[in-house]
Scaffold this active site. Structure first.
Site, mmCIF file in Angstrom:
data_model
loop_
_atom_site.group_PDB
_atom_site.id
_atom_site.type_symbol
_atom_site.label_atom_id
_atom_site.label_comp_id
_atom_site.label_asym_id
_atom_site.label_seq_id
_atom_site.Cartn_x
_atom_site.Cartn_y
_atom_site.Cartn_z
ATOM 1 C CE LYS A 1 -67.080 -59.154 16.018
ATOM 2 N NZ LYS A 1 -67.957 -59.685 17.053
ATOM 3 C CB THR A 2 -66.908 -57.958 21.936
ATOM 4 O OG1 THR A 2 -66.974 -58.926 20.886
ATOM 5 C CG2 THR A 2 -67.780 -58.418 23.092
ATOM 6 C CG ASP B 1 -71.354 -59.296 17.571
ATOM 7 O OD1 ASP B 1 -70.728 -58.645 16.710
ATOM 8 O OD2 ASP B 1 -70.794 -60.011 18.420
ATOM 9 C CD GLU B 2 -69.282 -62.165 14.453
ATOM 10 O OE1 GLU B 2 -69.092 -61.877 13.255
ATOM 11 O OE2 GLU B 2 -68.343 -62.405 15.240
ATOM 12 C CD GLN C 1 -63.359 -61.236 10.439
ATOM 13 O OE1 GLN C 1 -63.120 -62.241 11.107
ATOM 14 N NE2 GLN C 1 -63.339 -60.022 10.976
ATOM 15 N NE ARG D 1 -59.051 -65.190 12.324
ATOM 16 C CZ ARG D 1 -59.825 -64.225 12.793
ATOM 17 N NH1 ARG D 1 -60.335 -64.322 14.002
ATOM 18 N NH2 ARG D 1 -60.089 -63.151 12.067
#
Length: 743
Positions: free
Chosen positions: A32-33, A219-220, A250, A603
């Site tokens: 995504k970044t 973002d987020e 998330q 993770r």
């Protein structure tokens, strides 16, 4: 440069869709970044958007810095004009210019948490409130929650209705804000609430920033709260070129005010929004993703998506259930040692994840014994935590009052009004007489110039003297229980009623477990012996610092990170998900816990190990927990319940009934043959008669006051059922509960 090079179709579509509202549902590890930074470059180079018309917002300074660096690398000219910052940083820049429009001076001060506590103490004193009942942290937490929901002091008071306690908090909120305004100061929550207030009261200011930031990216987005959503929606309401990126699966920060409804309801607010799902994962093996997909699919409040990867299928999820937490920690430490010895991995490739900070203690001890370097992320070494150091200082003072550091640490824990001047005079007297600090305290009446200070010292020394006498016939557990009860340490934390306070209570519970374990394992258990053992374990100076160490962290701290080898521990109902979540009435709480599990699973890049214990000691009492429902939600074909290869057998040769795990409780077919640790059973000393009866009010050291509603003679011990005022109904054995009758 070709901005769309090496992008999958969904990523490329997200980069090129620049006009109108856009929701990018970016699954874990989906890049995504990269999409955000390339989207900025595309706007500038392909759409000819001026850099100063672009704003990108994220949550942490670290994330903002990373995005800034990536943008600078891609955009050769004008990138310095792009606003890439956190919510708070953006609001500070806006308020520095225009806050005078709503009654503040532009040179306002920003109060940090310590400043807020100092101010709140002054408010409590000014309002003549009892500081034992009204804790500054608890009040600040309530005010922060209100601000996150854009609830003003007047609205808070109105919402309180006839609730006297809430009305009192509303009064504190009024006074706190008045003091901030008088000091021309803002706390961190004010930065957002006052920016929104500025926009609503000054339409020309809002329009100025709407024209300035015609393209807005967040973002987020799943972590935004109500006031952050309002800030973003106001800025984007004119041009509507709002791109939000996030993953509802998330969203794990509800306790901080995050509102998952912001991302789930985005299309209701922006009816013409385009939705693009990024489901290709570049991090993990397919088996790990399959497990994550299956677990999270049990949540109802989510947007449907399914992660996939072009990576290899990879190993199955390795699930191990152990007899107790000691064997669990020993196994994990052993597996990490084996990986490093075989040169399959470095220490830094491994992470141990758990639900609460208190769970780190056993892993720290086992890693220390195995000489494995480690570092705790987002926390402090167990024995270096304030509450543990305070209680250890009491025990050290009882055992050896010559320990000046220990005595000085606890002389005002709890507060006894013994000031710095008094302590300085006692220290001077100790130096002059060549005696230790505690002996000088015993001579307080003889110290010149001490005055009323000696009257405050005497109750402290009397208490320590009593504890030293009790230590001769009390066990370490009993002594610790008395210290916790007499000092009101846990009661004060319960009164704070904050997440930090609850975490500290969990750490104290784990410390009690350590004491009980020591007494079970040690034939000639003593206070001196216990302190010696703790000192050896707590000596982390021997851990070699460097970049190559195992990371220990809570699941919340692990978000955004990735590791080749992940050990997801404590997978039991009652631990993860927590007992309060299971027994609570809010289904959203369980869904948030499941999202946290999803974060933990994703993770792992190469291999995931999940572990649980059949019995675990909590607060010195053995609890028997079922395997976590989250483990049972993983299809059996994705899980390895015991490797058959000779190079990595199950410890002691044990195997597990594969079908039992997914039909109910996991049962062990054959026990460990030669475990390194075999705990002794509790010796229950059943009382001839209890000092309380059904209907009596009693106090428990953790749960507080409650009414006894049932007593059953179970042969070896009495089973007592108590309806506690705060903790609800609990069943416990009388020998371990140590209930005290009130009145």
């Amino acid at each position: 440069m070709n901005i769309l090079a090496n992008m999958n179709p969904q990523q490329a579509e997200a980069v090129q869709y620049t006009e109108g509202p856009l929701l990018i549902l970016a699954g874990a590890g989906s890049g995504k970044t990269r999409v955000l930074t390339h989207r900025i470059a595309y706007l500038i180079e392909e759409k000819q958007v001026a850099p100063y018309h672009i704003m990108a917002i994220t949550f942490t300074n670290k994330a903002a810095q990373e995005m800034r660096e990536r943008v600078d690398q891609i955009v050769e000219f004008g990138s310095e004009s792009i606003w890439v910052s956190t919510f708070h940083s953006s609001c500070v820049r806006i308020l520095r210019r225009f806050i005078d429009r709503i009654g503040y001076e532009n040179n306002f001060t920003i109060y940090d948490s310590d400043d807020q506590k100092t101010l709140m103490k002054a408010v409590i004193k000014k309002m003549q409130l009892d500081p034992k009942m009204y804790k500054e942290r608890s009040l600040l937490s309530a005010i922060s929650s209100a601000k996150n929901e854009m609830i003003t002091p007047d609205q808070f008071e109105k919402n309180a209705g006839m609730d006297w306690a809430k009305k009192r908090i509303a009064g504190v909120y009024h006074e706190y804000q008045a003091e901030l305004k008088k000091n021309n100061a803002l706390d961190f929550d004010d930065l957002l609430t006052l920016t929104v207030e500025l926009f609503l009261k000054c339409p020309d200011v809002l329009e100025y920033y709407q024209d300035k930031f015609q393209y807005l990216m967040v973002d987020e987005y799943q972590d935004t709260n109500t006031v952050q959503f309002k800030f973003v929606s106001l800025l984007a309401s004119k041009y509507r070129n709002l791109c939000v990126v996030g993953d509802d699966d998330q969203s794990i920060y509800k306790f901080r005010g995050a509102n998952i409804g912001n991302i789930l309801g985005f299309e209701k607010v922006f009816a013409d929004a385009k939705v693009i799902k990024l489901e290709q994962n570049y991090r993990s093996s397919q088996n790990i993703l399959n497990a994550a997909n299956e677990v999270i699919s049990n949540n109802k409040g989510r947007k449907r998506k399914k992660l996939w990867t072009e990576n290899e299928e990879g190993a199955k999820i390795d699930f191990r259930q152990f007899q107790n937490g000691f064997e669990e920690a020993e196994y994990v430490a052993g597996e990490i040692s084996k990986l490093v010895r075989s040169q399959s991995a470095h220490y830094g490739d491994c992470a141990i994840l758990y639900r609460t900070n208190a769970q780190s203690r056993l892993f720290e001890e086992k890693l220390m014994l195995a000489n494995i370097p480690y570092k705790i992320v987002g926390g402090v070494n167990f024995y270096a935590r304030k509450e543990i150091k305070d209680l250890l200082a009491y025990l050290k003072t009882v055992d050896n009052a010559m320990d000046d550091i220990a005595v000085q640490r606890i002389i005002n824990v709890p507060r006894r009004g013994i000031g710095a001047t008094t302590i300085s005079r006692v220290l001077l007297h100790a130096q002059e007489q060549e005696i230790n600090f505690y002996d000088a305290l015993l001579e307080a009446r003889e110290i010149p110039g001490l005055g009323r200070g000696s009257a405050r010292i005497e109750p402290f020394t009397n208490y320590i003297q009593r504890l030293r006498q009790e230590a001769e016939y009390y066990s370490v557990r009993e002594l610790l229980d008395h210290i916790i009860e007499d000092t009101g340490y846990v009661r004060d934390l319960e009164a704070e009623d904050t997440d930090e306070a609850r975490a500290r209570i969990e750490n104290i519970d784990e410390f009690i477990t350590k004491v009980v374990t020591y007494e079970e394992e040690t034939e000639d258990a003593s206070l001196s012996g216990f302190l010696q053992e703790v000192a050896l374990v707590a000596d982390i100076d021997s851990v070699e610092e460097g970049s190559d160490y195992v990371l220990l962290m809570t699941l919340h701290s692990a978000k955004g990170l990735e590791f080749p080898y992940v050990y997801l521990t404590g997978m039991e109902d009652g631990i993860f998900p927590s007992y309060m979540t299971i027994t609570g009435d809010d289904p959203d709480e369980l869904e948030e816990e499941r999202r946290l599990c999803y974060v933990g699973i994703t993770r792992a890049k190469k291999h995931l190990t999940m572990t649980s214990a059949q019995q675990r000691m909590i607060r010195g009492e053995t609890q028997y927990n079922k395997v976590s429902r989250f483990v049972k939600e993983i299809p059996r074909e994705l899980v390895e319940l015991g490797r058959s290869s000779g190079d990595s057998p199950l410890r002691g040769g044990g195997t597990y009934d594969r079908s039992a795990l997914f039909g109910g409780a996991l049962q062990e077919k054959s026990s460990y043959q030669q475990p390194k640790f075999t705990p002794r059973q509790f010796t229950v000393n059943k009382a001839d008669k209890l000092e309380y009866e059904v209907g009596d009010t009693v106090r428990h050291i953790k749960f507080g006051a409650g009414v006894v509603i049932a007593i059953v003679d179970g042969g070896k011990d009495y089973e007592v059922t108590v309806d506690f005022d705060q903790a609800g109904r609990k069943k416990m054995f009388a020998s371990f509960a140590k209930l005290k009758k009130i009145g």
